[in-house]
Enzyme design. Sequence first.
Site, PDB file in Angstrom:
ATOM      1  N   SER B 190       0.788  -1.229   0.000  1.00  0.00           N
ATOM      2  CA  SER B 190       0.000   0.000   0.000  1.00  0.00           C
ATOM      3  C   SER B 190       0.820   1.280   0.000  1.00  0.00           C
ATOM      4  O   SER B 190       0.304   2.330  -0.360  1.00  0.00           O
ATOM      5  CB  SER B 190      -0.935   0.005   1.206  1.00  0.00           C
ATOM      6  OG  SER B 190      -0.184  -0.047   2.398  1.00  0.00           O
ATOM      7  N   HIS B 218      -5.803  -3.888  -2.103  1.00  0.00           N
ATOM      8  CA  HIS B 218      -5.512  -2.772  -3.017  1.00  0.00           C
ATOM      9  C   HIS B 218      -5.519  -3.235  -4.475  1.00  0.00           C
ATOM     10  O   HIS B 218      -4.843  -2.629  -5.310  1.00  0.00           O
ATOM     11  CB  HIS B 218      -4.165  -2.133  -2.665  1.00  0.00           C
ATOM     12  CG  HIS B 218      -4.228  -1.262  -1.439  1.00  0.00           C
ATOM     13  ND1 HIS B 218      -4.704   0.036  -1.469  1.00  0.00           N
ATOM     14  CD2 HIS B 218      -3.908  -1.511  -0.151  1.00  0.00           C
ATOM     15  CE1 HIS B 218      -4.643   0.554  -0.249  1.00  0.00           C
ATOM     16  NE2 HIS B 218      -4.175  -0.365   0.574  1.00  0.00           N
ATOM     17  N   LYS B 249     -12.663  -0.655  -0.260  1.00  0.00           N
ATOM     18  CA  LYS B 249     -11.839   0.173  -1.162  1.00  0.00           C
ATOM     19  C   LYS B 249     -12.540   0.278  -2.522  1.00  0.00           C
ATOM     20  O   LYS B 249     -13.489   1.033  -2.658  1.00  0.00           O
ATOM     21  CB  LYS B 249     -10.420  -0.398  -1.238  1.00  0.00           C
ATOM     22  CG  LYS B 249      -9.670  -0.272   0.100  1.00  0.00           C
ATOM     23  CD  LYS B 249      -8.230  -0.705   0.020  1.00  0.00           C
ATOM     24  CE  LYS B 249      -7.446  -0.273   1.243  1.00  0.00           C
ATOM     25  NZ  LYS B 249      -7.824  -0.962   2.497  1.00  0.00           N
TER      26      LYS B 249
END
Lengths: 84, 415
Positions: B190, B218, B249
């Site tokens: 990240s 991610h 996310k």
Amino acid sequence: MSEDLKNLIIDYVKHEYLEEDADQEVTENTPLISSGIVDSFSMVSLKTFLEKKFNIKIPDEKATPEAFDTVNNMINLLKEFNVT
Amino acid sequence: MAYSTKAKDFYNNELTGIQQAGTYKEERFIESPQAANIRVEFPTGSPPKEVLNFCANNYLGLSSYPDVVDAAHEGLRTRGYGMSSVRFICGTQDIHKELERKLTEFLGTEDTILFPSCMDANAGVFDVVLDKEDAMISDRLVHASIVDGMRLCKAQLYNYKHSNMEHLEEKLKETQECRFRLIITDGVFSMDGDIAKLDEICNLAEKYDAMVLVDDSHATGFMGKTGRGTHEHCGVLGRIDIITTTLGKALGGASGGCVSGRKEIVALCRQRARPYLFSNTVPPVIVAAASKVLDIISKTTDRRDKLEKSTTYFRGKMTAAGFDIKEGVHPIVPIMLYNAKLAQDMARDLYNEGIYVIGFSFPVVPKGQARIRVQISAGHEKEHLDKAIAAFTKIGEKYQILGKSKNEIIEKYGL
């Protein structure tokens, strides 16, 4: 202080934590954890290495970031387990 | 009163210590939905300011997308607000099973179990699959939630230098006597936006008879040609034993996470994963909206394609402007500044220019690696990207760092 013991730990630290192209010098007094070379998560490798190498069990309360911050500190810790 | 002066003074000293170390986190109040354009009150008490948001994990721009919001409303209307139960008592609705099925299909796995968050998935999964005769072999830069999950597990812990396959192989050799070995990595890291070498990791896992766990938080929804994640990007679909990921996310950005993978492992998580067993079920409103997100991204790759194009454009323009950027293809774009104060000062100046980004420094990133982390979203239009590039260039000129190498920046500002 045993030179062999010192060199053994320094060699391990270099191999385990530094990239091959790193030009960083590591001596018995180089701060490892407080300088960021070894983070608290990665410290476990050092603990496991010493335990396996010398057939000892370092209890969690002794495995502090301070005890592992320099090679000298580790040598002092090992003395408690009669490793010199 | 049990809350003594001694305790109060201790906590205050801790807080002062955090402030003095420069790591005290101030929250900024956002007075609008999450989007490319947001209205922010910062500093606290000042009038709200319209800024472009370049620091959200809203990769696909779906956090406030009308179809997703409508699906959430529909979920609220038809399945209610809360379930007042854990899953196994009376907290499993038809839509929970439907979402788990859709996630399984999307990720290309055998089965999926929802968790209240990916933090909870990571906190629970290790203790379910491993015991003291087993080994966890983890990349050193994995997310904090994995570190915490591993600490809750009795298995022996090993870690390898970041993305260093020779070092991973050494650890695999070192742990041959263990019953089970699990290689653990983030799919995308990240802070740097770099991608795990999953093809090499899977080859090593097969060679040494180890399992593989990837936290793909991610990546899920946009990495790989059809957005399945890092395993698609690296060509190892079907070869990852356990994927943990988030709905917080790209997949709508609310909350919730999952463990997806081998069906026996998922089944055992339902019986033994403590954060699953002892937390409330994911609320229907989130389940309904996440389900809609999966419908959208299963039907078309338009959003991930736009994100990929925008990322390439932004990375290219910023490099051409003279910024020192960590190379890669991910929408996390680290603008390297090395000096912590420089990163903070530039982030503040960019905010004044209407660009909301955050400077990161030690201990979030290694010492001497301070940076501004930009995150591109499919919600950004070209004019948003151009405005950000122009603002970065203006501020980069002010601090005289454009075209400067790492060593030149360090020489000017120190570490």
